[in-house]
Design an enzyme around this catalytic site. Structure first.
Site, PDB file in Angstrom:
ATOM      1  N   TYR A  79       1.130  -1.175  -0.015  1.00 56.99           N
ATOM      2  CA  TYR A  79       0.246   0.074  -0.088  1.00 56.99           C
ATOM      3  C   TYR A  79       1.007   1.418  -0.301  1.00 56.99           C
ATOM      4  O   TYR A  79       2.001   1.505   0.627  1.00 56.99           O
ATOM      5  CB  TYR A  79      -0.759   0.212   1.689  1.00 56.99           C
ATOM      6  CG  TYR A  79      -2.435  -1.286   1.319  1.00 56.99           C
ATOM      7  CD1 TYR A  79      -3.363  -0.731   0.697  1.00 56.99           C
ATOM      8  CD2 TYR A  79      -2.088  -2.679   2.024  1.00 56.99           C
ATOM      9  CE1 TYR A  79      -3.844  -2.199   0.879  1.00 56.99           C
ATOM     10  CE2 TYR A  79      -2.917  -3.279   1.816  1.00 56.99           C
ATOM     11  CZ  TYR A  79      -4.314  -3.290   1.711  1.00 56.99           C
ATOM     12  OH  TYR A  79      -4.529  -4.121   1.417  1.00 56.99           O
ATOM     13  N   ASP A  93     -10.133   7.453   8.645  1.00 56.48           N
ATOM     14  CA  ASP A  93      -9.903   8.145   7.959  1.00 56.48           C
ATOM     15  C   ASP A  93     -10.766   9.443   7.565  1.00 56.48           C
ATOM     16  O   ASP A  93     -11.139   9.799   8.455  1.00 56.48           O
ATOM     17  CB  ASP A  93     -10.478   6.923   7.119  1.00 56.48           C
ATOM     18  CG  ASP A  93     -11.418   7.063   7.126  1.00 56.48           C
ATOM     19  OD1 ASP A  93     -12.722   6.863   7.502  1.00 56.48           O
ATOM     20  OD2 ASP A  93     -11.891   5.133   6.538  1.00 56.48           O
TER      21      ASP A  93
END
Length: 312
Positions: A79, A93
């Protein structure tokens, strides 16, 4: 006035793996359904969800490829994660409500020391805003209802977390990790260790096992192609197993193996092997070798083998 009848799509048998570069804002299932519609495929599945706010590599399996989707689910992942230091949110997030803002005063040298602490095997508590099930319901349903569920920690492995950039409170990491790793949780844990908090500002999956995002295509590009061009993009099912050792069988042994019979082989014991017939690229399935016996795990049907050979 009646609405015009929706035209039915004639589905067909399609076999292989499509490497999709999932766009921002689309769920993994929505991306799968769009690609399935464009290929007119009868059977399809993805290999592990990416959140709508994440982009990047999403391997999609069709037909015979679906038999090996678990391999990609279990594979290590890569990632590119961007952390917003100094901001914590309800979801971990950018989608959640801001809980706290702090000044991220950490230097790059301090960040390097903290990030290094997370390399190797670590314990993670899965986030409440996740699809993990509790009593048959995903955790995010409880979270949205304001109900907190105690979650046991799980052991995951961070193989690598390289600092790519650090500017204006935004920290970008190139992460290689085991399956089941929550990058949102990693971001929050790093922020907590730094003393300023953090949340995940952006996430892009770059790798799944031997597959990379550089091989992937966008949905827009896929939609602009002809059906023949789309089908030509499909990787064979054994691309999901490309980093496994391989074994080839002669004609008679291959036919017996495809019926599920154990075969004696001159090969070392192995947890995972790709098995092929006598023709080049005649992929038969996956197996393991134990005490000199080749034992089938997932087999293609003879029809699937013939179909894939015809596509080569």
């Amino acid at each position: 006035m009646n609405a015009p009848a929706r035209q039915r799509i004639q589905r067909r048998a399609v076999h292989g793996v499509l490497l999709l570069d999932k766009p921002l804002g689309l769920s993994s299932n929505d991306a799968l359904q769009k690609a399935k519609w464009l290929l007119r495929a009868e059977k399809a599945g993805h290999t592990g969800t990416l959140d709508p706010l994440a982009t990047g590599l999403l391997p999609l399996c069709f037909g015979a490829g679906t038999k090996f989707s678990q391999v990609s689910l279990d594979a290590d992942k890569g990632y590119l994660a961007t952390l917003q230091l100094g901001i914590t949110t309800t979801t971990g997030d950018a989608e959640g409500e801001v809980l706290e803002r702090r000044e991220p005063n950490a230097t790059r040298a301090q960040i390097e020391v903290i990030v290094a602490r997370f390399i190797g095997e670590i314990e993670q508590v899965p986030p409440m805003y996740s699809a993990l099930k509790h009593e048959g319901r995903p955790l995010y349903e409880y979270a949205r209802a304001g109900i907190h569920i105690e979650r046991p920690s799980r052991r995951v492995t961070i193989h690598r977390a390289d600092i790519v950039a650090f500017e204006n409170g935004l920290l970008t990491l190139d992460v290689a990790c085991s399956k089941g790793t929550y990058i949102r949780t990693l971001a929050e844990d790093i922020g907590r260790a730094l003393g300023c908090g953090a949340s995940l500002a952006a996430l892009r999956r770059t790798k799944s096992g031997p597959l990379t995002v550089e091989q992937a295509i966008s949905l827009d590009a896929l939609a602009a192609m002809s059906e023949q061009e789309r089908e030509a993009l499909l990787h064979p099912p054994d691309s999901l197993l490309a980093d496994w050792p391989s074994l080839s069988l002669d004609g008679e042994e291959a036919a017996r193996f495809l019926t599920g019979l154990r075969r004696r082989v001159q090969a070392q014991d192995a947890i995972n092997v790709r098995v092929y017939g006598p023709q080049p690229k005649a992929f038969l399935g996956s197996a393991h070798i134990q005490s000199g016996e080749l034992i089938a795990d997932r087999l293609l049907s003879p029809q699937e083998v013939d179909s894939l050979l015809g596509a080569v």
